[in-house]
Scaffold this motif. Structure first.
Motif, PDB file in Angstrom:
ATOM      1  N   LYS A 229      -9.277   4.999 -12.922  1.00  0.00           N
ATOM      2  CA  LYS A 229      -8.355   4.551 -11.881  1.00  0.00           C
ATOM      3  C   LYS A 229      -8.545   3.053 -11.657  1.00  0.00           C
ATOM      4  CE  LYS A 229      -7.449   4.894  -6.987  1.00  0.00           C
ATOM      5  NZ  LYS A 229      -7.548   3.435  -6.891  1.00  0.00           N
ATOM      6  N   LYS A 230      -7.442   2.309 -11.556  1.00  0.00           N
ATOM      7  CA  LYS A 230      -7.536   0.866 -11.329  1.00  0.00           C
ATOM      8  C   LYS A 230      -7.437   0.570  -9.827  1.00  0.00           C
ATOM      9  CE  LYS A 230      -6.741   0.679 -15.857  1.00  0.00           C
ATOM     10  NZ  LYS A 230      -6.319   2.047 -16.181  1.00  0.00           N
ATOM     11  N   PRO A 231      -8.089  -0.501  -9.375  1.00  0.00           N
ATOM     12  CA  PRO A 231      -8.006  -0.856  -7.963  1.00  0.00           C
ATOM     13  C   PRO A 231      -6.592  -1.294  -7.581  1.00  0.00           C
ATOM     14  CG  PRO A 231      -9.197  -2.548  -9.194  1.00  0.00           C
ATOM     15  CD  PRO A 231      -8.971  -1.401 -10.132  1.00  0.00           C
ATOM     16  N   GLY A 232      -6.196  -0.997  -6.373  1.00  0.00           N
ATOM     17  CA  GLY A 232      -4.871  -1.385  -5.896  1.00  0.00           C
ATOM     18  C   GLY A 232      -3.760  -0.509  -6.439  1.00  0.00           C
ATOM     19  N   GLN A 233      -4.129   0.624  -7.041  1.00  0.00           N
ATOM     20  CA  GLN A 233      -3.145   1.580  -7.544  1.00  0.00           C
ATOM     21  C   GLN A 233      -3.585   2.979  -7.123  1.00  0.00           C
ATOM     22  OE1 GLN A 233      -2.632   1.251 -11.788  1.00  0.00           O
ATOM     23  NE2 GLN A 233      -2.659  -0.979 -11.739  1.00  0.00           N
ATOM     24  N   PRO A 234      -2.611   3.908  -6.974  1.00  0.00           N
ATOM     25  CA  PRO A 234      -3.003   5.260  -6.580  1.00  0.00           C
ATOM     26  C   PRO A 234      -3.709   6.024  -7.709  1.00  0.00           C
ATOM     27  CG  PRO A 234      -0.611   5.102  -6.786  1.00  0.00           C
ATOM     28  CD  PRO A 234      -1.154   3.722  -6.988  1.00  0.00           C
ATOM     29  N   LYS A 235      -3.316   5.766  -8.985  1.00  0.00           N
ATOM     30  CA  LYS A 235      -3.940   6.425 -10.126  1.00  0.00           C
ATOM     31  C   LYS A 235      -4.114   5.415 -11.250  1.00  0.00           C
ATOM     32  CE  LYS A 235      -1.849  10.508 -10.927  1.00  0.00           C
ATOM     33  NZ  LYS A 235      -0.716  11.451 -10.868  1.00  0.00           N
ATOM     34  N   ALA A 236      -4.422   5.865 -12.443  1.00  0.00           N
ATOM     35  CA  ALA A 236      -4.677   4.939 -13.550  1.00  0.00           C
ATOM     36  C   ALA A 236      -3.452   4.092 -13.883  1.00  0.00           C
ATOM     37  CB  ALA A 236      -5.129   5.716 -14.778  1.00  0.00           C
ATOM     38  N   ARG A 237      -2.286   4.731 -13.993  1.00  0.00           N
ATOM     39  CA  ARG A 237      -1.071   3.999 -14.375  1.00  0.00           C
ATOM     40  C   ARG A 237      -0.028   3.953 -13.262  1.00  0.00           C
ATOM     41  NH1 ARG A 237      -0.473   3.636 -20.457  1.00  0.00           N
ATOM     42  NH2 ARG A 237      -2.658   3.437 -21.026  1.00  0.00           N
ATOM     43  N   LYS A 238      -0.077   4.909 -12.368  1.00  0.00           N
ATOM     44  CA  LYS A 238       0.920   4.982 -11.291  1.00  0.00           C
ATOM     45  C   LYS A 238       0.757   3.772 -10.357  1.00  0.00           C
ATOM     46  CE  LYS A 238       2.966   8.389  -8.387  1.00  0.00           C
ATOM     47  NZ  LYS A 238       3.121   8.609  -7.044  1.00  0.00           N
ATOM     48  N   LYS A 239       1.879   3.245  -9.930  1.00  0.00           N
ATOM     49  CA  LYS A 239       1.847   2.110  -8.988  1.00  0.00           C
ATOM     50  C   LYS A 239       2.403   2.577  -7.642  1.00  0.00           C
ATOM     51  CE  LYS A 239       1.009  -1.036 -12.308  1.00  0.00           C
ATOM     52  NZ  LYS A 239       0.288  -0.173 -13.265  1.00  0.00           N
ATOM     53  N   PHE A 240       2.011   1.871  -6.584  1.00  0.00           N
ATOM     54  CA  PHE A 240       2.606   2.164  -5.290  1.00  0.00           C
ATOM     55  C   PHE A 240       4.080   1.771  -5.318  1.00  0.00           C
ATOM     56  CE2 PHE A 240      -1.888   1.649  -3.813  1.00  0.00           C
ATOM     57  CZ  PHE A 240      -2.031   2.945  -3.333  1.00  0.00           C
ATOM     58  N   GLN A 241       4.905   2.442  -4.519  1.00  0.00           N
ATOM     59  CA  GLN A 241       6.349   2.185  -4.525  1.00  0.00           C
ATOM     60  C   GLN A 241       6.604   0.740  -4.114  1.00  0.00           C
ATOM     61  OE1 GLN A 241       8.579   5.148  -2.485  1.00  0.00           O
ATOM     62  NE2 GLN A 241      10.453   3.962  -2.446  1.00  0.00           N
ATOM     63  N   PHE A 242       7.480   0.078  -4.877  1.00  0.00           N
ATOM     64  CA  PHE A 242       7.836  -1.313  -4.613  1.00  0.00           C
ATOM     65  C   PHE A 242       8.911  -1.367  -3.534  1.00  0.00           C
ATOM     66  CE2 PHE A 242      10.668  -4.948  -5.491  1.00  0.00           C
ATOM     67  CZ  PHE A 242       9.761  -5.973  -5.273  1.00  0.00           C
ATOM     68  N   SER A 243       8.680  -2.217  -2.558  1.00  0.00           N
ATOM     69  CA  SER A 243       9.681  -2.369  -1.495  1.00  0.00           C
ATOM     70  C   SER A 243      10.109  -3.829  -1.466  1.00  0.00           C
ATOM     71  CB  SER A 243       9.054  -1.973  -0.160  1.00  0.00           C
ATOM     72  OG  SER A 243       9.860  -2.411   0.884  1.00  0.00           O
ATOM     73  N   LYS A 244      11.408  -4.050  -1.621  1.00  0.00           N
ATOM     74  CA  LYS A 244      11.886  -5.428  -1.668  1.00  0.00           C
ATOM     75  C   LYS A 244      11.840  -6.071  -0.282  1.00  0.00           C
ATOM     76  CE  LYS A 244      15.363  -8.027  -4.149  1.00  0.00           C
ATOM     77  NZ  LYS A 244      16.558  -7.917  -5.003  1.00  0.00           N
ATOM     78  N   ARG A 245      12.154  -5.302   0.758  1.00  0.00           N
ATOM     79  CA  ARG A 245      12.018  -5.843   2.105  1.00  0.00           C
ATOM     80  C   ARG A 245      11.461  -4.806   3.054  1.00  0.00           C
ATOM     81  NH1 ARG A 245      17.373  -6.034   0.649  1.00  0.00           N
ATOM     82  NH2 ARG A 245      17.580  -8.261   0.318  1.00  0.00           N
TER      83      ARG A 245
END
Length: 130
Positions: A114-130
């Motif tokens: 698992k990478k730091p700043g991410q929920p899992k190894a490859r999954k990213k947190f949902q991007f919010s433009k605003r």
């Protein structure tokens, strides 16, 4: 031909299997328990005995297994690799038949960290433009 005990190691994911293979009547003991007791699932029992079945020597050897780590599927596949390696140590001519079935290859796939700043190894947190 009397033979001494052959030992081999098999690994899969986090599982490590040490086996001791000697002449016998087909008894397989895993962590001092019977194979059918340790692996209740017939599929996992089948995975463990595949190399013996391929060469048709299921009744010829007694096998003692020490295994730790991983889950039951990884453990079964680690034992399969160890048995295959031991059978090749006994007779080098067994190798092509086992290699053709893919039992001689260490399956190197392991869980990605698992990478730091991410929920899992490859999954990213949902991007919010605003």
């Amino acid at each position: 031909m009397s033979m001494e005990v052959i030992n081999a190691i098999g690994r899969r994911k986090a599982a490590v299997a040490r086996i001791y293979l000697g002449e016998g009547k087909g008894q397989i003991t895993v962590n001092k328990r019977d194979l059918k007791d340790y692996f209740p699932s017939p599929i996992l029992q089948y995975i463990v005995t595949q190399p013996l079945g391929t060469l048709g020597v299921t009744e010829n050897y007694d096998i003692k297994v020490n295994i730790y780590g991983g889950g039951i599927k990884g453990q079964a596949e680690a034992i399969r690799l160890a048995i295959s390696r031991a059978l090749v140590k006994i007779d080098e001519e067994n190798k092509p038949a086992l290699k053709a079935q893919g039992f001689m290859t260490r399956d190197a796939r392991v869980v990605e960290r698992k990478k730091p700043g991410q929920p899992k190894a490859r999954k990213k947190f949902q991007f919010s433009k605003r």
